[in-house]
Design a protein around this motif. Sequence first.
Motif, PDB file in Angstrom:
ATOM      1  N   ASN A  71      39.760  41.889 -11.517  1.00 56.81           N
ATOM      2  CA  ASN A  71      38.646  41.014 -11.888  1.00 56.81           C
ATOM      3  C   ASN A  71      39.001  40.000 -12.972  1.00 56.81           C
ATOM      4  OD1 ASN A  71      38.940  42.807 -13.981  1.00 56.81           O
ATOM      5  ND2 ASN A  71      36.773  43.349 -14.140  1.00 56.81           N
ATOM      6  N   ASN A  72      40.238  39.543 -13.017  1.00 55.28           N
ATOM      7  CA  ASN A  72      40.599  38.511 -13.984  1.00 55.28           C
ATOM      8  C   ASN A  72      39.919  37.181 -13.664  1.00 55.28           C
ATOM      9  OD1 ASN A  72      42.253  40.029 -15.644  1.00 55.28           O
ATOM     10  ND2 ASN A  72      44.147  39.501 -14.562  1.00 55.28           N
ATOM     11  N   THR A  73      39.663  36.413 -14.709  1.00 54.36           N
ATOM     12  CA  THR A  73      39.183  35.049 -14.553  1.00 54.36           C
ATOM     13  C   THR A  73      40.075  34.139 -15.385  1.00 54.36           C
ATOM     14  OG1 THR A  73      37.690  35.062 -16.470  1.00 54.36           O
ATOM     15  CG2 THR A  73      36.817  35.929 -14.388  1.00 54.36           C
ATOM     16  N   SER A  74      39.913  32.839 -15.200  1.00 53.72           N
ATOM     17  CA  SER A  74      40.747  31.894 -15.951  1.00 53.72           C
ATOM     18  C   SER A  74      40.550  32.035 -17.455  1.00 53.72           C
ATOM     19  CB  SER A  74      40.430  30.460 -15.520  1.00 53.72           C
ATOM     20  OG  SER A  74      39.070  30.147 -15.776  1.00 53.72           O
ATOM     21  N   ALA A  75      39.375  32.517 -17.852  1.00 50.75           N
ATOM     22  CA  ALA A  75      39.076  32.649 -19.283  1.00 50.75           C
ATOM     23  C   ALA A  75      39.375  34.034 -19.837  1.00 50.75           C
ATOM     24  CB  ALA A  75      37.601  32.308 -19.528  1.00 50.75           C
ATOM     25  N   GLU A 106      50.126  42.128   6.017  1.00 48.57           N
ATOM     26  CA  GLU A 106      49.416  42.446   7.249  1.00 48.57           C
ATOM     27  C   GLU A 106      48.336  43.469   6.959  1.00 48.57           C
ATOM     28  OE1 GLU A 106      52.674  44.015   9.593  1.00 48.57           O
ATOM     29  OE2 GLU A 106      52.817  42.148  10.699  1.00 48.57           O
ATOM     30  N   ASN A 107      47.118  43.187   7.431  1.00 44.07           N
ATOM     31  CA  ASN A 107      46.032  44.178   7.380  1.00 44.07           C
ATOM     32  C   ASN A 107      45.715  44.621   5.959  1.00 44.07           C
ATOM     33  OD1 ASN A 107      46.097  44.194  10.267  1.00 44.07           O
ATOM     34  ND2 ASN A 107      47.815  45.622  10.181  1.00 44.07           N
ATOM     35  N   VAL A 108      45.658  43.656   5.037  1.00 40.73           N
ATOM     36  CA  VAL A 108      45.389  43.945   3.626  1.00 40.73           C
ATOM     37  C   VAL A 108      44.274  43.028   3.135  1.00 40.73           C
ATOM     38  CG1 VAL A 108      46.352  43.898   1.284  1.00 40.73           C
ATOM     39  CG2 VAL A 108      47.767  44.695   3.188  1.00 40.73           C
ATOM     40  N   THR A 109      43.413  43.535   2.254  1.00 37.88           N
ATOM     41  CA  THR A 109      42.410  42.715   1.575  1.00 37.88           C
ATOM     42  C   THR A 109      42.871  42.400   0.163  1.00 37.88           C
ATOM     43  OG1 THR A 109      40.485  43.484   2.823  1.00 37.88           O
ATOM     44  CG2 THR A 109      40.074  42.716   0.592  1.00 37.88           C
ATOM     45  N   PHE A 110      42.781  41.114  -0.198  1.00 41.73           N
ATOM     46  CA  PHE A 110      43.057  40.650  -1.554  1.00 41.73           C
ATOM     47  C   PHE A 110      41.725  40.204  -2.148  1.00 41.73           C
ATOM     48  CE2 PHE A 110      46.739  39.914   1.110  1.00 41.73           C
ATOM     49  CZ  PHE A 110      47.793  40.423   0.347  1.00 41.73           C
ATOM     50  N   GLU A 111      41.314  40.835  -3.222  1.00 41.78           N
ATOM     51  CA  GLU A 111      39.977  40.574  -3.760  1.00 41.78           C
ATOM     52  C   GLU A 111      40.023  40.283  -5.251  1.00 41.78           C
ATOM     53  OE1 GLU A 111      35.655  42.768  -3.594  1.00 41.78           O
ATOM     54  OE2 GLU A 111      37.324  43.953  -4.391  1.00 41.78           O
ATOM     55  N   ASN A 112      39.249  39.277  -5.663  1.00 46.67           N
ATOM     56  CA  ASN A 112      38.888  39.139  -7.071  1.00 46.67           C
ATOM     57  C   ASN A 112      37.419  39.532  -7.161  1.00 46.67           C
ATOM     58  OD1 ASN A 112      38.000  38.100  -9.672  1.00 46.67           O
ATOM     59  ND2 ASN A 112      39.995  37.090  -9.758  1.00 46.67           N
ATOM     60  N   SER A 113      37.158  40.624  -7.865  1.00 44.07           N
ATOM     61  CA  SER A 113      35.816  41.212  -7.875  1.00 44.07           C
ATOM     62  C   SER A 113      34.905  40.616  -8.938  1.00 44.07           C
ATOM     63  CB  SER A 113      35.918  42.724  -8.077  1.00 44.07           C
ATOM     64  OG  SER A 113      36.543  43.022  -9.321  1.00 44.07           O
ATOM     65  N   SER A 114      35.346  39.569  -9.646  1.00 40.48           N
ATOM     66  CA  SER A 114      34.469  38.920 -10.627  1.00 40.48           C
ATOM     67  C   SER A 114      33.223  38.387  -9.927  1.00 40.48           C
ATOM     68  CB  SER A 114      35.203  37.772 -11.309  1.00 40.48           C
ATOM     69  OG  SER A 114      36.325  38.251 -12.021  1.00 40.48           O
ATOM     70  N   PRO A 115      32.064  38.541 -10.561  1.00 39.82           N
ATOM     71  CA  PRO A 115      30.817  38.131  -9.901  1.00 39.82           C
ATOM     72  C   PRO A 115      30.654  36.619  -9.852  1.00 39.82           C
ATOM     73  CG  PRO A 115      30.361  38.902 -12.122  1.00 39.82           C
ATOM     74  CD  PRO A 115      31.807  39.195 -11.873  1.00 39.82           C
ATOM     75  N   GLN A 120      36.620  30.168 -12.446  1.00 39.18           N
ATOM     76  CA  GLN A 120      37.800  30.345 -11.604  1.00 39.18           C
ATOM     77  C   GLN A 120      38.235  31.803 -11.625  1.00 39.18           C
ATOM     78  OE1 GLN A 120      37.498  28.054 -14.028  1.00 39.18           O
ATOM     79  NE2 GLN A 120      38.200  26.044 -13.336  1.00 39.18           N
ATOM     80  N   ALA A 121      38.372  32.389 -10.447  1.00 38.98           N
ATOM     81  CA  ALA A 121      38.720  33.811 -10.332  1.00 38.98           C
ATOM     82  C   ALA A 121      39.498  33.989  -9.032  1.00 38.98           C
ATOM     83  CB  ALA A 121      37.458  34.680 -10.359  1.00 38.98           C
ATOM     84  N   VAL A 122      40.820  33.937  -9.131  1.00 39.08           N
ATOM     85  CA  VAL A 122      41.711  33.865  -7.976  1.00 39.08           C
ATOM     86  C   VAL A 122      41.971  35.252  -7.402  1.00 39.08           C
ATOM     87  CG1 VAL A 122      44.040  33.205  -7.239  1.00 39.08           C
ATOM     88  CG2 VAL A 122      42.773  31.755  -8.867  1.00 39.08           C
ATOM     89  N   ALA A 123      41.882  35.381  -6.076  1.00 34.31           N
ATOM     90  CA  ALA A 123      42.250  36.639  -5.418  1.00 34.31           C
ATOM     91  C   ALA A 123      43.760  36.716  -5.232  1.00 34.31           C
ATOM     92  CB  ALA A 123      41.539  36.767  -4.082  1.00 34.31           C
TER      93      ALA A 123
END
Length: 319
Positions: A71-75, A106-115, A120-123
Amino acid sequence: MASRVVTVAQDGSGDFTTVQEAVDAVPLCNTCRTVIRVPPGVYRQPVYVPKTKNLITLAGLRPEDTILTWNNTSANIDHHQASRVIGTGTFGCGTVIVEGEDFIAENVTFENSSPEGSGQAVAIRVTADRCAFYNCRFLGWQDTLYLHYGKQYLKDCYIEGSVDFIFGNSTALLEHCHIHCKSAGFITAQSRKSSQESTGYVFLRCVITGNGGTSYMYLGRPWGPFGRVVFAYTYMDHCIRHVGWNNWGKAENERSACFYEYRCFGPGSCPSKRVTWSRELIDEEADQFLMHCFIDPDPERPWLCQRMALSIPYSALEL
């Protein structure tokens, strides 16, 4: 060339307990592909693939079951690597950062869970050449998928977000992908800096869906003055604004941005109502964007042939 296969298991039954440990164990400047099998589970840790670790494959079974999230963000960046290594701000906030070449997932989820509203919150950030993603999901809100540099191929992937959620200055072909617009914003922010650069994003036979609302999403805006994006044979639902494209508040961008569509369809496809500085391509102009050679230009040394048990390239025009 033989591959090395290792397994990650959080319960300790595999070769490693975290994805990062498996990446760290890959030899420096390796020349043999390492396949990291990632069983079902939610893996809450940022992952960094450095420039010195090439030829890595992350392989799950189903993207809904194998989730890499942070859940990282730019800030606000909390990472096991120092900022001098991964960077700061948007550049350094990716849940997964790939800088090693010839990376495959393959067959993977990349998530940024920041609301929503976190900025800016990059997966995932991809700063590497010859990277491919098959049947993966990219989840987030703003700046979900940072295709920063190099050449990338995405097939059968799901990408969601709101503001500039596919952005950067790589050369990328997204084929048969599902683009989901969660709230008002811009799908793309491609940042080509000059007309001499061959970079750009091509969406081929994709589907764009929305949240049920109408006319709240732009197809893109130019992060760099020569931003280049092509949507071809793509379904667009009601969420796409009739004007299609945005100049990012700079009229001068209208003279240099290259925003194209080709044989798209659906209620959000309105060629007659698009901004006058975007264009519908004719057949001869579109050809260069409809083949894998857009990202795999050297027939003597093709790179789209690394996927396990599947030989690519083949013509992208084949159904």
